[in-house]
Design an enzyme around this catalytic site. Structure first.
Site, PDB file in Angstrom:
ATOM      1  N   LYS A 128      35.447  47.422  43.339  1.00  0.00           N
ATOM      2  CA  LYS A 128      36.801  46.883  43.539  1.00  0.00           C
ATOM      3  C   LYS A 128      37.896  47.951  43.686  1.00  0.00           C
ATOM      4  O   LYS A 128      38.912  47.698  44.328  1.00  0.00           O
ATOM      5  CB  LYS A 128      37.162  45.963  42.371  1.00  0.00           C
ATOM      6  CG  LYS A 128      36.368  44.682  42.382  1.00  0.00           C
ATOM      7  CD  LYS A 128      36.804  43.770  41.274  1.00  0.00           C
ATOM      8  CE  LYS A 128      35.923  42.545  41.247  1.00  0.00           C
ATOM      9  NZ  LYS A 128      36.338  41.583  40.244  1.00  0.00           N
ATOM     10  N   ASP A 145      41.759  37.921  41.510  1.00  0.00           N
ATOM     11  CA  ASP A 145      41.307  37.908  40.107  1.00  0.00           C
ATOM     12  C   ASP A 145      42.458  37.566  39.154  1.00  0.00           C
ATOM     13  O   ASP A 145      42.266  36.854  38.175  1.00  0.00           O
ATOM     14  CB  ASP A 145      40.748  39.285  39.707  1.00  0.00           C
ATOM     15  CG  ASP A 145      39.297  39.459  40.125  1.00  0.00           C
ATOM     16  OD1 ASP A 145      38.608  38.447  40.329  1.00  0.00           O
ATOM     17  OD2 ASP A 145      38.861  40.621  40.232  1.00  0.00           O
TER      18      ASP A 145
END
Ligand SMILES: NC(=O)c1ccc[n+]([C@@H]2O[C@H](COP(=O)([O-])OP(=O)(O)OC[C@H]3O[C@@H](n4cnc5c(N)ncnc54)[C@H](OP(=O)(O)O)[C@@H]3O)[C@@H](O)[C@H]2O)c1
Length: 263
Positions: free
Chosen positions: A66, A102
């Site tokens: 990420k 997220d």
């Protein structure tokens, strides 16, 4: 025959991911000509080039890519830049843009159980997911203390997102002063370890483990035994996928369809 639009998830490992079953169920439910595939990726740069070359329209990004993936993208949206991590890539006519869902996924999961404004939060971890959650918690005016194994990563997160303090992970044995405890470290993934024990917790706390494989982690089992209100990691995933689905297809999907896909 109609051409399929391809979406995917890249990570390592990725076999445990529930994203393919959720996205594919949602495409079927809405009659969309999309398909979602998992790719176990170690050569990240080549994988990102392939998204362009193969015309993949949307890509979810998971552990451990990420943060590193950001340097290979054409654009990063402002929120993902502030968080310092990307979990979603959109391919618009060959331009790859990195986004982050997220933070909103975690907030939606937390808000199903608790208010956030003014709450004291112990955030265990300082990786990509922890950074996103910390960003979301700050938007909601919560107070955030980061516990992490690597001091440099922990302190950097506190500084970057103007959080309240950093405490070494090994000092997380008593968390009495906290209303909410969130586990955002990879311990628990395919393992029987727990980052904390029952002695660290009390029954007034809301305990959220973002690790969702297994769904009831050892940490959540311990929290349940203490009498805490618990949130499983799949709640965050459901809300993240819901948002990713909208970004990939331009359509909305009821969260119940995603719940049914993984129940
Ligand atoms: N439910 C969801 O929707 C969702 C969404 C995102 C992520 N996740 C899960 O959240 C976890 C973290 O993801 P991420 O993207 O933040 O990963 P990441 O960027 O690789 O960060 C990993 C974090 O875990 C810590 N860590 C790793 N091994 C450890 C160990 N043995 N002892 C103590 N700390 C350890 C790292 O600490 P150091 O800084 O000390 O290395 C770091 O804080 C993964 O299990 C992932 O599957 C779930």
């Amino acid at each position: 025959m109609l051409e399929h639009k391809i979406c995917c998830i890249i990570g390592h490992p990725v076999a445990h991911s529930l994203s393919p079953i959720m996205h594919n169920t949602a495409y079927k439910a809405l009659g969309l000509n999309y398909i979602f595939l998992p790719f176990d990726v170690t050569d990240l740069k080549s994988a990102v080039t392939s998204i362009k070359n193969l015309g993949i329209v949307g890509c979810a990004v998971t552990v451990p890519h990420k943060i590193k993936v950001m340097k290979y993208l054409d654009k990063i949206d402002e929120t993902a830049k502030k968080i310092g991590a990307v979990n979603t890539i959109i391919n618009l006519k060959g331009t790859l843009t990195g986004l982050n869902t997220d933070w909103s996924g975690a907030l939606d999961a937390l808000k199903e159980k608790t208010e956030l404004a003014g709450k004291n939060v112990a955030l265990i971890g300082a990786g990509g997911a922890a950074r996103a959650i910390a960003y979301g918690l700050k938007q909601e005016a919560a107070y955030v203390t980061v516990f992490n194994r690597n001091k440099g990563h922990g302190k950097e997160l506190v500084k970057d997102l103007h959080l309240d303090s950093y405490i070494p992970l090994k000092e997380s044995t008593k968390l009495d002063g906290f209303d909410i405890v969130i586990n955002a470290i990879s311990v628990g993934l395919e393992s029987r370890q727990s980052p904390l024990t029952k002695k660290s917790l009390n029954q007034k706390q809301v305990v959220f483990d973002i690790v969702y494989f297994p769904r009831m982690t050892r940490f959540l089992k311990a929290a349940k035994e203490v009498g805490c209100s618990i949130i499983t990691g799949d709640r965050m995933l459901l809300h993240c996928v819901k948002r990713q689905f909208e970004l990939f297809t331009g359509k909305r999907i009821p969260v119940e369809i995603l719940e049914d896909a993984i129940c």
